[in-house]
Design a protein around this motif. Sequence first.
Motif, PDB file in Angstrom:
ATOM      1  N   LEU A 126       0.814  -1.211   0.000  1.00 30.59           N
ATOM      2  CA  LEU A 126       0.000   0.000   0.000  1.00 30.59           C
ATOM      3  C   LEU A 126       0.851   1.266   0.000  1.00 30.59           C
ATOM      4  CD1 LEU A 126      -2.971  -0.847   2.407  1.00 30.59           C
ATOM      5  CD2 LEU A 126      -3.042  -0.527  -0.069  1.00 30.59           C
ATOM      6  N   MET A 127       1.982   1.242   0.678  1.00 27.81           N
ATOM      7  CA  MET A 127       2.858   2.411   0.664  1.00 27.81           C
ATOM      8  C   MET A 127       3.284   2.744  -0.760  1.00 27.81           C
ATOM      9  SD  MET A 127       5.265   1.844   4.060  1.00 27.81           S
ATOM     10  CE  MET A 127       6.207   3.358   3.793  1.00 27.81           C
ATOM     11  N   ALA A 128       3.614   1.714  -1.533  1.00 27.17           N
ATOM     12  CA  ALA A 128       4.010   1.928  -2.930  1.00 27.17           C
ATOM     13  C   ALA A 128       2.809   2.328  -3.792  1.00 27.17           C
ATOM     14  CB  ALA A 128       4.661   0.665  -3.479  1.00 27.17           C
ATOM     15  N   LEU A 129       1.683   1.656  -3.590  1.00 26.40           N
ATOM     16  CA  LEU A 129       0.497   1.904  -4.405  1.00 26.40           C
ATOM     17  C   LEU A 129      -0.079   3.289  -4.158  1.00 26.40           C
ATOM     18  CD1 LEU A 129      -1.657   0.709  -6.359  1.00 26.40           C
ATOM     19  CD2 LEU A 129      -2.886  -0.068  -4.305  1.00 26.40           C
ATOM     20  N   LYS A 130      -0.143   3.702  -2.899  1.00 25.31           N
ATOM     21  CA  LYS A 130      -0.775   4.969  -2.524  1.00 25.31           C
ATOM     22  C   LYS A 130       0.231   6.114  -2.392  1.00 25.31           C
ATOM     23  CE  LYS A 130      -4.872   3.135  -2.244  1.00 25.31           C
ATOM     24  NZ  LYS A 130      -5.950   3.489  -3.216  1.00 25.31           N
ATOM     25  N   ASN A 131       1.502   5.809  -2.581  1.00 23.81           N
ATOM     26  CA  ASN A 131       2.562   6.827  -2.498  1.00 23.81           C
ATOM     27  C   ASN A 131       2.477   7.600  -1.176  1.00 23.81           C
ATOM     28  OD1 ASN A 131       4.802   8.309  -3.360  1.00 23.81           O
ATOM     29  ND2 ASN A 131       3.531   9.880  -4.316  1.00 23.81           N
ATOM     30  N   THR A 132       2.438   6.848  -0.089  1.00 23.93           N
ATOM     31  CA  THR A 132       2.388   7.464   1.236  1.00 23.93           C
ATOM     32  C   THR A 132       3.451   6.858   2.130  1.00 23.93           C
ATOM     33  OG1 THR A 132       0.994   7.977   3.153  1.00 23.93           O
ATOM     34  CG2 THR A 132       0.669   5.834   2.109  1.00 23.93           C
ATOM     35  N   LYS A 133       3.934   7.656   3.067  1.00 26.43           N
ATOM     36  CA  LYS A 133       4.876   7.183   4.074  1.00 26.43           C
ATOM     37  C   LYS A 133       4.236   7.140   5.456  1.00 26.43           C
ATOM     38  CE  LYS A 133       9.087   8.775   1.720  1.00 26.43           C
ATOM     39  NZ  LYS A 133      10.305   9.610   1.845  1.00 26.43           N
ATOM     40  N   ASN A 134       2.918   7.361   5.514  1.00 26.73           N
ATOM     41  CA  ASN A 134       2.208   7.425   6.790  1.00 26.73           C
ATOM     42  C   ASN A 134       1.542   6.097   7.117  1.00 26.73           C
ATOM     43  OD1 ASN A 134       2.824  10.221   6.918  1.00 26.73           O
ATOM     44  ND2 ASN A 134       1.049  10.662   5.617  1.00 26.73           N
ATOM     45  N   VAL A 135       1.805   5.592   8.317  1.00 24.48           N
ATOM     46  CA  VAL A 135       1.207   4.338   8.772  1.00 24.48           C
ATOM     47  C   VAL A 135       0.714   4.544  10.207  1.00 24.48           C
ATOM     48  CG1 VAL A 135       1.532   1.878   9.188  1.00 24.48           C
ATOM     49  CG2 VAL A 135       2.806   3.000   7.341  1.00 24.48           C
ATOM     50  N   ALA A 136      -0.557   4.214  10.455  1.00 20.13           N
ATOM     51  CA  ALA A 136      -1.127   4.370  11.798  1.00 20.13           C
ATOM     52  C   ALA A 136      -1.598   3.019  12.314  1.00 20.13           C
ATOM     53  CB  ALA A 136      -2.295   5.355  11.774  1.00 20.13           C
ATOM     54  N   LEU A 137      -1.252   2.719  13.559  1.00 22.93           N
ATOM     55  CA  LEU A 137      -1.636   1.473  14.232  1.00 22.93           C
ATOM     56  C   LEU A 137      -2.653   1.797  15.309  1.00 22.93           C
ATOM     57  CD1 LEU A 137       0.261  -0.368  12.718  1.00 22.93           C
ATOM     58  CD2 LEU A 137       1.654   1.493  13.614  1.00 22.93           C
ATOM     59  N   VAL A 138      -3.779   1.074  15.329  1.00 22.80           N
ATOM     60  CA  VAL A 138      -4.808   1.336  16.326  1.00 22.80           C
ATOM     61  C   VAL A 138      -5.302   0.026  16.918  1.00 22.80           C
ATOM     62  CG1 VAL A 138      -5.567   3.476  15.213  1.00 22.80           C
ATOM     63  CG2 VAL A 138      -6.703   1.324  14.647  1.00 22.80           C
ATOM     64  N   GLY A 139      -5.842   0.113  18.129  1.00 25.72           N
ATOM     65  CA  GLY A 139      -6.425  -1.060  18.769  1.00 25.72           C
ATOM     66  C   GLY A 139      -6.858  -0.745  20.182  1.00 25.72           C
ATOM     67  N   HIS A 140      -7.746  -1.578  20.690  1.00 27.71           N
ATOM     68  CA  HIS A 140      -8.290  -1.430  22.039  1.00 27.71           C
ATOM     69  C   HIS A 140      -8.012  -2.708  22.819  1.00 27.71           C
ATOM     70  CE1 HIS A 140     -11.837  -2.264  24.763  1.00 27.71           C
ATOM     71  NE2 HIS A 140     -11.530  -1.057  25.203  1.00 27.71           N
ATOM     72  N   SER A 141      -7.613  -2.589  24.092  1.00 32.50           N
ATOM     73  CA  SER A 141      -7.402  -3.741  24.965  1.00 32.50           C
ATOM     74  C   SER A 141      -6.288  -4.624  24.396  1.00 32.50           C
ATOM     75  CB  SER A 141      -8.725  -4.493  25.141  1.00 32.50           C
ATOM     76  OG  SER A 141      -8.683  -5.404  26.198  1.00 32.50           O
ATOM     77  N   LEU A 142      -6.526  -5.912  24.204  1.00 34.12           N
ATOM     78  CA  LEU A 142      -5.523  -6.762  23.557  1.00 34.12           C
ATOM     79  C   LEU A 142      -5.145  -6.221  22.187  1.00 34.12           C
ATOM     80  CD1 LEU A 142      -3.812  -9.318  23.100  1.00 34.12           C
ATOM     81  CD2 LEU A 142      -5.924 -10.547  22.545  1.00 34.12           C
ATOM     82  N   GLY A 143      -6.115  -5.650  21.467  1.00 34.84           N
ATOM     83  CA  GLY A 143      -5.818  -5.034  20.179  1.00 34.84           C
ATOM     84  C   GLY A 143      -4.848  -3.880  20.302  1.00 34.84           C
ATOM     85  N   GLY A 144      -4.930  -3.142  21.413  1.00 29.27           N
ATOM     86  CA  GLY A 144      -3.975  -2.067  21.656  1.00 29.27           C
ATOM     87  C   GLY A 144      -2.582  -2.602  21.904  1.00 29.27           C
ATOM     88  N   ALA A 145      -2.490  -3.735  22.630  1.00 29.83           N
ATOM     89  CA  ALA A 145      -1.189  -4.368  22.860  1.00 29.83           C
ATOM     90  C   ALA A 145      -0.575  -4.807  21.533  1.00 29.83           C
ATOM     91  CB  ALA A 145      -1.344  -5.556  23.796  1.00 29.83           C
ATOM     92  N   LEU A 146      -1.394  -5.374  20.641  1.00 32.44           N
ATOM     93  CA  LEU A 146      -0.897  -5.799  19.334  1.00 32.44           C
ATOM     94  C   LEU A 146      -0.490  -4.596  18.486  1.00 32.44           C
ATOM     95  CD1 LEU A 146      -3.509  -8.606  18.590  1.00 32.44           C
ATOM     96  CD2 LEU A 146      -1.157  -8.880  19.411  1.00 32.44           C
ATOM     97  N   ALA A 147      -1.248  -3.501  18.584  1.00 33.41           N
ATOM     98  CA  ALA A 147      -0.887  -2.283  17.860  1.00 33.41           C
ATOM     99  C   ALA A 147       0.435  -1.714  18.376  1.00 33.41           C
ATOM    100  CB  ALA A 147      -2.005  -1.248  17.994  1.00 33.41           C
ATOM    101  N   GLU A 148       0.669  -1.795  19.691  1.00 28.89           N
ATOM    102  CA  GLU A 148       1.929  -1.322  20.264  1.00 28.89           C
ATOM    103  C   GLU A 148       3.102  -2.145  19.734  1.00 28.89           C
ATOM    104  OE1 GLU A 148       3.760  -0.956  24.760  1.00 28.89           O
ATOM    105  OE2 GLU A 148       1.681  -0.319  24.436  1.00 28.89           O
ATOM    106  N   LEU A 149       2.931  -3.464  19.677  1.00 32.18           N
ATOM    107  CA  LEU A 149       3.969  -4.317  19.111  1.00 32.18           C
ATOM    108  C   LEU A 149       4.153  -4.040  17.624  1.00 32.18           C
ATOM    109  CD1 LEU A 149       3.070  -7.608  20.977  1.00 32.18           C
ATOM    110  CD2 LEU A 149       5.293  -6.469  21.085  1.00 32.18           C
TER     111      LEU A 149
END
Length: 304
Positions: free
Chosen positions: A161-184
Amino acid sequence: MRFSTFSRFLSALGLVGVSYAAPTALQERAATALSSSELASFAPFTQFARAAYCPNGLKTWTCGAACNANSDFQVTLTGGDGNEIQIYYVGFSPSQNSIIVAHEGTDPTQFLSLLTDANIVLASLSTSLFPGVTSGTQVHSGFRDQHAKTASVILTEVKRLMALKNTKNVALVGHSLGGALAELDALFLTLNLPSGTAIKAVTYGTPRVGNALFASLIDSKVLDFKRINNKDDIIPIVPGRFLGFSHPHGEVHILGPGRAVACSGDDNATDADCQIQSVPNIFEGNILDHLGPYEGISISTLAC
């Protein structure tokens, strides 16, 4: 979510009957009030975290209010079953000009998810996934093992997607266990994507993920990192610091509607408005605050 289910969840974590006294060598750190515009800026990411709990319609981005809130989002990859592997998705947000990676949190009705949370032994990160990280940098082994199941496929899709959309921005999100996975994921992608990639992480009600060395690595590598806690939620104070766990920087503590503070430093608050002072142990917290609302937005399977 019934209280008895959460009680079993906390018992599995070894939390029942444990009081979390603050270490004697706490560093003073200030809490700064957030403006209404700063609070409002989190809303798109809160809705992305909420959407991860809503598998019906996720592939077509027709999952209801959570999807409608970010109506221009283009989902390109979904996976997981909510049990052995948490639901996750990847896609591109034109309004944010960013790739979004989101993970579902714990559904206490799914036994394997509960076991993942209960496996609290600290263990070293894989150097094949986290190149250059020392063996002393350790994380919750259940979170580590869950993250490893999706890391490679997510990395491949983010690069595409970085190549396809020509972006350098990546955001990780999650709640609870999902937040722990987003942190990793935030550290994993920082170490595996090209230099100059702008990594952002916004997590909600996240438990402690790793030890102090891991927290320091997040501090130094993931410069745009926010972990948002709601009122008296008890999940952000577990697993206990006496077990060797520590939060990184970036705490935002919601005190009530329209009221939140940013706490400087790591997991060492002395300000009364920061999480470990307002919730010194699980008996002074409220598990229902774990579900929100985060500035009017609740996050759970019940909020789909």
